[in-house]
Design an enzyme around this catalytic site. Structure first.
Site, PDB file in Angstrom:
ATOM      1  N   THR B  46       0.965  -1.197  -0.199  1.00 26.81           N
ATOM      2  CA  THR B  46       0.000  -0.103  -0.049  1.00 26.81           C
ATOM      3  C   THR B  46       0.786   1.353   0.202  1.00 26.81           C
ATOM      4  O   THR B  46       0.572   2.131  -0.837  1.00 26.81           O
ATOM      5  CB  THR B  46      -0.877   0.133   1.231  1.00 26.81           C
ATOM      6  OG1 THR B  46      -1.705  -1.324   1.204  1.00 26.81           O
ATOM      7  CG2 THR B  46      -1.926   1.306   1.307  1.00 26.81           C
ATOM      8  N   TYR B 138      -2.436 -10.536   2.882  1.00 26.19           N
ATOM      9  CA  TYR B 138      -2.378  -9.337   3.317  1.00 26.19           C
ATOM     10  C   TYR B 138      -3.785  -8.785   3.752  1.00 26.19           C
ATOM     11  O   TYR B 138      -4.745  -8.695   3.018  1.00 26.19           O
ATOM     12  CB  TYR B 138      -2.165  -8.484   1.991  1.00 26.19           C
ATOM     13  CG  TYR B 138      -1.703  -7.109   2.219  1.00 26.19           C
ATOM     14  CD1 TYR B 138      -1.901  -6.396   3.363  1.00 26.19           C
ATOM     15  CD2 TYR B 138      -1.216  -6.079   1.173  1.00 26.19           C
ATOM     16  CE1 TYR B 138      -1.387  -5.215   3.440  1.00 26.19           C
ATOM     17  CE2 TYR B 138      -0.707  -4.998   1.306  1.00 26.19           C
ATOM     18  CZ  TYR B 138      -0.984  -4.395   2.485  1.00 26.19           C
ATOM     19  OH  TYR B 138      -0.541  -3.172   2.713  1.00 26.19           O
ATOM     20  N   LYS B 168       0.362 -10.347   6.754  1.00 23.93           N
ATOM     21  CA  LYS B 168       0.509  -8.975   7.099  1.00 23.93           C
ATOM     22  C   LYS B 168      -0.789  -8.572   7.761  1.00 23.93           C
ATOM     23  O   LYS B 168      -1.742  -8.314   6.684  1.00 23.93           O
ATOM     24  CB  LYS B 168       0.994  -8.012   5.799  1.00 23.93           C
ATOM     25  CG  LYS B 168       1.145  -6.637   6.651  1.00 23.93           C
ATOM     26  CD  LYS B 168       1.747  -5.764   5.678  1.00 23.93           C
ATOM     27  CE  LYS B 168       1.715  -4.433   6.364  1.00 23.93           C
ATOM     28  NZ  LYS B 168       1.793  -3.228   5.572  1.00 23.93           N
TER      29      LYS B 168
END
Lengths: 297, 297
Positions: B46, B138, B168
């Site tokens: 991101t 993610y 994550k």
């Protein structure tokens, strides 16, 4: 009269078993929708699973649809991606093929972005295209989570004149659609559901761009014409198309529309859908069968 | 010990004035982060504005970073796109170049999708790749709006074994990170902020993947080492890195990090950012200047 109006179908994208787009199937479906009374077809809106395909896959489908004879002026192409570079690539491609009407989502990964940031996306896109382009702003806050606000529309319209041609309002909110029509009378305002057709047409809106047109185009077009002709049967016709929409609002719409097409054409290839969307489940299929007589669609 | 651990920096993506990725700048930034103590670098998370770039742009940056000498085992590549076809293309590309660690967002346009639908995305991806791939799931519900739920992680781990290597967790929720570590001790769990480093390491988590490492890598790495060595100075060191993070949490983080790099390197090219994100505004720059002494970063 708005420059662009009527009943537009955001076409489903038929797929092969390996989930690659079925080019012949796409072309046939577009031809069917135009033949069934749609004023035009949107390729690669939300219903067409746009975001689920690569730039190359999207280009190839548009080329196949046009090669099969669809008139470019009756095709609106969804080109809005998260990456500005992809949006520009798809938009230039559509323009090169004679499709001037583009339905453009804002980038939708980052949330809480400013109107200035979204304006910059449209600005850079328009600056990269020739002046003949006609952009339809795609407001779908429930999915994009990046709204096209009224101040943003005003600023874009003031800066780019006729290049900003319209708005697809998929908010589903009657008041929002009516406000858009009132504030932006020179834009073609399309709600995302035929249930707002009477309000929209009375207020001077353009028509609608509705997923349901994939399976109910004739009746929606007929209703539109009845309203335009101030025919007393319009309300009754509207009630019938509302009944269909109401059933489809209760199930995952894209999966349901593909399931109806599979039934209607007796072709299970229509059930293929790219994940994360899923083929319709049996309980939802039963809801549809209880609510609709498929033979009448 | 987890297979992958430590302090990983999701690298910013430096851009030219025309907003094209600056390949030399990207390679230099990655080299700097690895030299500053990061165990590894994530390309196209991101913070790296992943979704704002086309597949071709992303491939070219990875190639440039590796050509400049970064070791593939120290690079984790973000490959998750809305289109499964794009995710597969980027993932195969990374594997071909020797990068086995992939950080994979689920498709994030459609909302309210089922765990089954998200599972199908990872399933089709893994089936398209060779068995040496190591996937880091993610979870970033605030931006993707498609969570990676605990049942989904369990089901993926049961089906794909060591291919599912880690998570994550950008939820920012301490309890969520701790639950992941407890439920999935064989996975490398990385929270998305160094503020959770002490809790994470005490519980047996992997470390962190944190945007702030772009500008504060040395101190975060030092803190990590102090905790691992059970050094009494660890808490004091943690307080210092928390103070930096707290300031950066109050401003648009990606824009702020680029602004700090521009100041530090006296190079305004660092301010370029793709819309819809925007360069840092003056009021936010002043907030940072009041809160941080940049020379100490």
């Amino acid at each position: 009269m708005n420059a662009v109006n009527g009943i537009w179908a955001p076409a489903l994208t038929p797929l092969h078993a390996d989930l690659a787009p079925d080019h012949a199937g796409c072309a046939a479906h577009v031809k069917r929708l135009l033949g069934a009374g749609c004023h035009g077809v949107v390729l690669f809106g939300t219903t067409g699973e746009a975001s689920s395909f690569s730039v190359d896959e999207r280009r190839a489908v548009l080329e196949a649809v046009l090669a099969a004879g669809a008139a470019p002026e009756r095709i609106m192409v969804g080109t809005g991606c998260c990456a500005l570079s992809d949006t520009i690539t798809l938009s230039r491609h559509a323009l090169t093929l004679g499709c001037r009407k583009l339905l453009v989502l804002p980038p939708f990964y980052y949330k809480g972005v400013s109107d200035r940031g979204v304006f910059a996306c449209y600005e850079k896109l328009i600056d990269a295209l020739d002046g003949g382009v006609r952009i339809f702003l795609y407001h779908f806050p429930r999915l994009s989570a990046v709204p096209i606000t009224m101040p943003l529309i005003r600023f874009l319209a003031e800066n780019y004149g006729e290049v900003i041609a319209g708005i697809k309002d998929s908010s589903g909110e009657r008041e929002h659609t009516l406000q858009l029509i009132e504030k932006f009378p020179h834009l073609s305002v399309f709600p995302g559901t035929e249930m707002l057709l009477p309000d929209t047409l009375r207020a001077g809106g353009a028509g609608c761009i509705t997923a349901t047109a994939n399976v109910n185009a004739e009746a929606i077009r007929r209703t539109y014409d009845l309203f335009l002709n101030k025919d007393p049967d319009a309300e009754k016709s509207q009630a019938a198309i509302n009944a269909v929409r109401t059933v489809l609002n209760r199930v995952p719409t894209i999966s349901a529309l593909k399931w109806i097409m599979a039934k209607r054409e007796n072709n299970d290839h229509w059930l293929h859908i790219r994940p994360p969307l899923e083929p319709l489940g049996i309980p939802d299929a039963e809801k549809i069968m209880r609510g609709l007589r498929l033979g009448e669609l």
